[in-house]
Write an enzyme that holds these catalytic residues in place. Structure first.
Site, PDB file in Angstrom:
ATOM      1  N   ARG A  86     -73.580 -78.135  30.677  1.00  0.00           N
ATOM      2  CA  ARG A  86     -72.858 -79.378  30.935  1.00  0.00           C
ATOM      3  C   ARG A  86     -71.672 -79.534  29.995  1.00  0.00           C
ATOM      4  O   ARG A  86     -70.631 -80.037  30.377  1.00  0.00           O
ATOM      5  CB  ARG A  86     -73.815 -80.554  30.789  1.00  0.00           C
ATOM      6  CG  ARG A  86     -73.137 -81.901  30.913  1.00  0.00           C
ATOM      7  CD  ARG A  86     -74.113 -83.036  30.608  1.00  0.00           C
ATOM      8  NE  ARG A  86     -75.207 -83.064  31.551  1.00  0.00           N
ATOM      9  CZ  ARG A  86     -76.417 -83.518  31.261  1.00  0.00           C
ATOM     10  NH1 ARG A  86     -76.692 -83.950  30.050  1.00  0.00           N
ATOM     11  NH2 ARG A  86     -77.350 -83.533  32.169  1.00  0.00           N
ATOM     12  N   TYR A  87     -71.871 -79.124  28.738  1.00  0.00           N
ATOM     13  CA  TYR A  87     -70.826 -79.259  27.719  1.00  0.00           C
ATOM     14  C   TYR A  87     -70.289 -77.871  27.390  1.00  0.00           C
ATOM     15  O   TYR A  87     -71.035 -76.894  27.436  1.00  0.00           O
ATOM     16  CB  TYR A  87     -71.416 -79.866  26.449  1.00  0.00           C
ATOM     17  CG  TYR A  87     -72.083 -81.198  26.625  1.00  0.00           C
ATOM     18  CD1 TYR A  87     -71.326 -82.346  26.825  1.00  0.00           C
ATOM     19  CD2 TYR A  87     -73.463 -81.319  26.565  1.00  0.00           C
ATOM     20  CE1 TYR A  87     -71.935 -83.582  26.960  1.00  0.00           C
ATOM     21  CE2 TYR A  87     -74.083 -82.558  26.698  1.00  0.00           C
ATOM     22  CZ  TYR A  87     -73.322 -83.677  26.896  1.00  0.00           C
ATOM     23  OH  TYR A  87     -73.929 -84.898  27.028  1.00  0.00           O
ATOM     24  N   ARG A  90     -72.326 -75.647  24.446  1.00  0.00           N
ATOM     25  CA  ARG A  90     -73.769 -75.492  24.361  1.00  0.00           C
ATOM     26  C   ARG A  90     -74.429 -75.505  25.732  1.00  0.00           C
ATOM     27  O   ARG A  90     -73.938 -76.159  26.646  1.00  0.00           O
ATOM     28  CB  ARG A  90     -74.390 -76.575  23.472  1.00  0.00           C
ATOM     29  CG  ARG A  90     -74.049 -78.013  23.875  1.00  0.00           C
ATOM     30  CD  ARG A  90     -73.960 -78.873  22.613  1.00  0.00           C
ATOM     31  NE  ARG A  90     -73.872 -80.301  22.840  1.00  0.00           N
ATOM     32  CZ  ARG A  90     -72.726 -80.955  23.042  1.00  0.00           C
ATOM     33  NH1 ARG A  90     -71.579 -80.296  23.160  1.00  0.00           N
ATOM     34  NH2 ARG A  90     -72.728 -82.267  23.177  1.00  0.00           N
ATOM     35  N   CYS A  99     -96.093 -78.495  29.281  1.00  0.00           N
ATOM     36  CA  CYS A  99     -96.075 -79.247  28.019  1.00  0.00           C
ATOM     37  C   CYS A  99     -97.513 -79.397  27.538  1.00  0.00           C
ATOM     38  O   CYS A  99     -98.454 -79.246  28.307  1.00  0.00           O
ATOM     39  CB  CYS A  99     -95.500 -80.644  28.238  1.00  0.00           C
ATOM     40  SG  CYS A  99     -93.834 -80.654  28.909  1.00  0.00           S
ATOM     41  N   CYS A 103     -95.902 -86.972  29.329  1.00  0.00           N
ATOM     42  CA  CYS A 103     -95.536 -88.342  28.979  1.00  0.00           C
ATOM     43  C   CYS A 103     -95.294 -89.102  30.272  1.00  0.00           C
ATOM     44  O   CYS A 103     -94.616 -88.597  31.168  1.00  0.00           O
ATOM     45  CB  CYS A 103     -94.272 -88.336  28.129  1.00  0.00           C
ATOM     46  SG  CYS A 103     -94.384 -87.172  26.752  1.00  0.00           S
ATOM     47  N   CYS A 106     -91.593 -89.426  31.299  1.00  0.00           N
ATOM     48  CA  CYS A 106     -90.758 -88.225  31.156  1.00  0.00           C
ATOM     49  C   CYS A 106     -89.547 -88.249  32.084  1.00  0.00           C
ATOM     50  O   CYS A 106     -89.666 -88.522  33.273  1.00  0.00           O
ATOM     51  CB  CYS A 106     -91.585 -86.990  31.473  1.00  0.00           C
ATOM     52  SG  CYS A 106     -90.609 -85.477  31.440  1.00  0.00           S
ATOM     53  N   ARG A 108     -87.933 -85.670  32.981  1.00  0.00           N
ATOM     54  CA  ARG A 108     -88.000 -84.512  33.875  1.00  0.00           C
ATOM     55  C   ARG A 108     -89.335 -84.480  34.598  1.00  0.00           C
ATOM     56  O   ARG A 108     -89.851 -83.424  34.922  1.00  0.00           O
ATOM     57  CB  ARG A 108     -87.823 -83.215  33.068  1.00  0.00           C
ATOM     58  CG  ARG A 108     -86.464 -83.058  32.454  1.00  0.00           C
ATOM     59  CD  ARG A 108     -86.085 -81.608  32.174  1.00  0.00           C
ATOM     60  NE  ARG A 108     -84.755 -81.587  31.611  1.00  0.00           N
ATOM     61  CZ  ARG A 108     -84.491 -81.339  30.324  1.00  0.00           C
ATOM     62  NH1 ARG A 108     -85.478 -81.044  29.480  1.00  0.00           N
ATOM     63  NH2 ARG A 108     -83.256 -81.372  29.876  1.00  0.00           N
ATOM     64  N   ASP A 266     -84.430 -93.240  30.713  1.00  0.00           N
ATOM     65  CA  ASP A 266     -83.683 -92.788  31.889  1.00  0.00           C
ATOM     66  C   ASP A 266     -84.234 -93.365  33.196  1.00  0.00           C
ATOM     67  O   ASP A 266     -85.350 -93.859  33.249  1.00  0.00           O
ATOM     68  CB  ASP A 266     -83.722 -91.253  31.963  1.00  0.00           C
ATOM     69  CG  ASP A 266     -82.880 -90.613  30.874  1.00  0.00           C
ATOM     70  OD1 ASP A 266     -81.732 -91.051  30.700  1.00  0.00           O
ATOM     71  OD2 ASP A 266     -83.375 -89.684  30.209  1.00  0.00           O
ATOM     72  N   ASP A 303     -77.961 -91.422  28.965  1.00  0.00           N
ATOM     73  CA  ASP A 303     -77.507 -90.293  29.765  1.00  0.00           C
ATOM     74  C   ASP A 303     -77.004 -90.857  31.084  1.00  0.00           C
ATOM     75  O   ASP A 303     -77.761 -91.521  31.795  1.00  0.00           O
ATOM     76  CB  ASP A 303     -78.682 -89.333  30.015  1.00  0.00           C
ATOM     77  CG  ASP A 303     -78.335 -87.912  29.648  1.00  0.00           C
ATOM     78  OD1 ASP A 303     -77.444 -87.345  30.309  1.00  0.00           O
ATOM     79  OD2 ASP A 303     -78.946 -87.383  28.706  1.00  0.00           O
ATOM     80  N   LYS A 310     -74.373 -87.569  27.732  1.00  0.00           N
ATOM     81  CA  LYS A 310     -74.851 -88.664  26.881  1.00  0.00           C
ATOM     82  C   LYS A 310     -73.682 -89.442  26.296  1.00  0.00           C
ATOM     83  O   LYS A 310     -72.671 -88.863  25.924  1.00  0.00           O
ATOM     84  CB  LYS A 310     -75.660 -88.093  25.721  1.00  0.00           C
ATOM     85  CG  LYS A 310     -76.956 -87.430  26.123  1.00  0.00           C
ATOM     86  CD  LYS A 310     -77.639 -86.899  24.896  1.00  0.00           C
ATOM     87  CE  LYS A 310     -78.646 -85.819  25.175  1.00  0.00           C
ATOM     88  NZ  LYS A 310     -78.256 -84.756  26.084  1.00  0.00           N
TER      89      LYS A 310
HETATM   90  C1  LIG Z   1     -78.689 -83.491  25.782  1.00  0.00           C
HETATM   91  C2  LIG Z   1     -78.068 -82.281  26.254  1.00  0.00           C
HETATM   92  C3  LIG Z   1     -77.447 -81.402  25.357  1.00  0.00           C
HETATM   93  C4  LIG Z   1     -77.414 -81.661  23.863  1.00  0.00           C
HETATM   94  O1  LIG Z   1     -76.530 -82.677  23.558  1.00  0.00           O
HETATM   95  P1  LIG Z   1     -76.223 -83.047  22.034  1.00  0.00           P
HETATM   96  O2  LIG Z   1     -75.410 -84.289  22.120  1.00  0.00           O
HETATM   97  O3  LIG Z   1     -75.524 -81.885  21.432  1.00  0.00           O
HETATM   98  O4  LIG Z   1     -77.564 -83.264  21.371  1.00  0.00           O
HETATM   99  C5  LIG Z   1     -76.831 -80.282  25.858  1.00  0.00           C
HETATM  100  N1  LIG Z   1     -76.815 -80.009  27.181  1.00  0.00           N
HETATM  101  C6  LIG Z   1     -77.400 -80.833  28.063  1.00  0.00           C
HETATM  102  C7  LIG Z   1     -77.335 -80.474  29.501  1.00  0.00           C
HETATM  103  C8  LIG Z   1     -78.051 -82.003  27.634  1.00  0.00           C
HETATM  104  O5  LIG Z   1     -78.654 -82.805  28.523  1.00  0.00           O
HETATM  105  S1  SF4 Z   2     -90.984 -85.940  27.674  1.00  0.00           S
HETATM  106 FE1  SF4 Z   2     -91.427 -84.649  29.460  1.00  0.00          FE
HETATM  107  S2  SF4 Z   2     -90.769 -82.589  28.847  1.00  0.00           S
HETATM  108 FE2  SF4 Z   2     -91.018 -83.800  26.964  1.00  0.00          FE
HETATM  109  S3  SF4 Z   2     -93.142 -83.428  26.279  1.00  0.00           S
HETATM  110 FE3  SF4 Z   2     -93.155 -85.307  27.517  1.00  0.00          FE
HETATM  111  S4  SF4 Z   2     -93.675 -84.569  29.564  1.00  0.00           S
HETATM  112 FE4  SF4 Z   2     -92.990 -82.765  28.429  1.00  0.00          FE
END
Ligand SMILES: *Cc1c(COP(=O)(O)O)cnc(C)c1O
Ligand code: SF4
Length: 358
Positions: A86-87, A90, A99, A103, A106, A108, A266, A303, A310
């Site tokens: 996305r960025y 990174r 996991c 949670c 979560c 995801r 989220d 996000d 973010k």
């Molecule tokens: C959160 C996230 C990151 C990390 O973001 P930072 O601001 O550097 O902590 C990188 N890529 C994706 C897709 C993310 O969702």
């Molecule tokens: S937030 Fe989602 S990905 Fe993270 S530990 Fe909990 S269940 Fe697993």
């Protein structure tokens, strides 16, 4: 204690009443259940801040129109299976979908819970993408939880990533040091011996999650030269009060962990009962400032749905005055001060100039 992985297990351990179980069956069918031994041990009552994070609730069946299966847009920027870019500098690599705990909030939750990790071939393909894109300086292992992989597989991953000369940093997003501290073995710690800068970002939401075993594991990681940061989710009924956040961040710092992000909850499906308002979150951040030492205070972030990334949510400490260069600044006690920027030309223009040069 063995992990509880079903409604039946939760009833057997006294964490769900038998009479409540039938109503929770559709929840179990939609979203996986797993509660590690350590977290079962950290629960004092069925309704406490630890229990609420992991024990299913019928409120999860209430799905609001704005909630989505991919609230942060992981799929929008996925050039190769398992990788999100996305960025520019990174990428995140979803090495597994499992996991140690699931949670209930979560972000995801539609993607996690399937058995199986990324295959060796899929990892090689994802890392090939990283090696041909030299703008990528950091690989972030996420999931699921990357620390459910064996130390041997982790060591292999660390070596493969370390072999990409354009990558400087390896980051791990994990809940394991707190929810399954028994995994923090010497073999795991030594798997991170590498030329790379290693950052472990611990996900924890309440001081009651921290056990002596968790503290010891985190200290071991720190002694091995790993930078420890955290992320927490602001959760209604779990940590949405000043005392709860203060205790959480103080506990983190005692373990050598610098609070990094506090996430606004989220728009994942069926988690509205956990979500605070943004105004509540801003008020809590304002309350922490000045009360807690600077290193204890994370950045509160949201996000943006659709994969836009973010964004920090900041209380409006600094607001523009009537003319360019005039500001009204509020201190931590609420006192308001006028400030004249001695270097101001026209602010809107200078911001444009800075962004264009980037
Ligand atoms: C959160 C996230 C990151 C990390 O973001 P930072 O601001 O550097 O902590 C990188 N890529 C994706 C897709 C993310 O969702
Ligand atoms: S937030 Fe989602 S990905 Fe993270 S530990 Fe909990 S269940 Fe697993």
């Amino acid at each position: 204690m063995k992990a509880a992985v079903s409604l039946g297990d939760l009833v057997a351990r006294g964490l769900v009443e038998a009479a409540e179980a039938p109503a929770l069956l559709p929840v179990e069918q939609s979203f996986r259940i797993r509660l590690s031994g350590a977290m079962q041990g950290a629960i004092a009552t069925r309704d406490d801040p630890v229990a609420r994070q992991f024990i299913p609730s019928v409120q999860e069946l209430d799905i609001k129109p704005d909630e989505s299966g991919d609230p942060i847009g992981d799929e929008v920027h996925s050039p190769v299976k398992g990788l999100t870019h996305r960025y520019p500098d990174r990428v995140i690599l979803h090495v597994t979908k499992t996991c140690e705990v699931y949670c209930r909030f979560c972000f995801r939750r539609e993607a996690v819970g399937d058995e199986g990790h990324l295959s060796q071939d899929e990892i090689i393909a994802a890392l090939d993408y990283v090696s041909v894109n030299p703008a990528i300086r950091e690989v972030i292992l996420t999931g699921g939880d990357p620390l459910v992989l064996s130390p041997r597989r982790i060591k292999d991953l660390v070596e493969r990533i370390g072999a990409i000369s354009t990558v400087d940093t390896l980051r791990i997003h994990t809940r394991v040091p707190v929810v399954a501290p028994e995994r923090m073995t010497e073999a795991l710690v030594s798997a991170f011996e590498t030329r790379l800068t290693v950052i472990l970002v611990l996900h924890a939401n309440h001081a009651a999650e921290f056990t002596d075993a968790a503290r010891a594991g985190l200290r071991a990681m720190q002694r091995a030269g790993i930078m420890l940061l955290s992320q927490s989710v602001l959760l209604r009924g779990v940590n949405d009060s000043l005392p709860a956040l203060e205790e959480l961040f103080r506990e983190m710092l005692r373990c050598g962990v610098k609070p990094y992000y506090l996430h606004h909850c989220d728009l994942a499906k069926g988690v509205s009962h956990f979500r605070t308002t943004i105004a509540d979150g801003m008020a809590l951040m304002r309350g922490l400032r000045g009360k807690l030492a600077g290193p204890l205070i994370p950045t509160y972030v949201i996000d943006i749905a659709g994969g836009f990334g973010k964004v920090p949510i900041t209380p409006d400490y600094v607001v523009a005055g009537a003319t360019p260069g005039e500001w009204r600044i509020t201190d931590w006690r609420g006192g308001v001060h006028d400030y004249r920027d001695p270097h101001c030309t026209t602010d809107a223009q200078s911001v444009q100039t800075i962004l264009q040069k980037a």
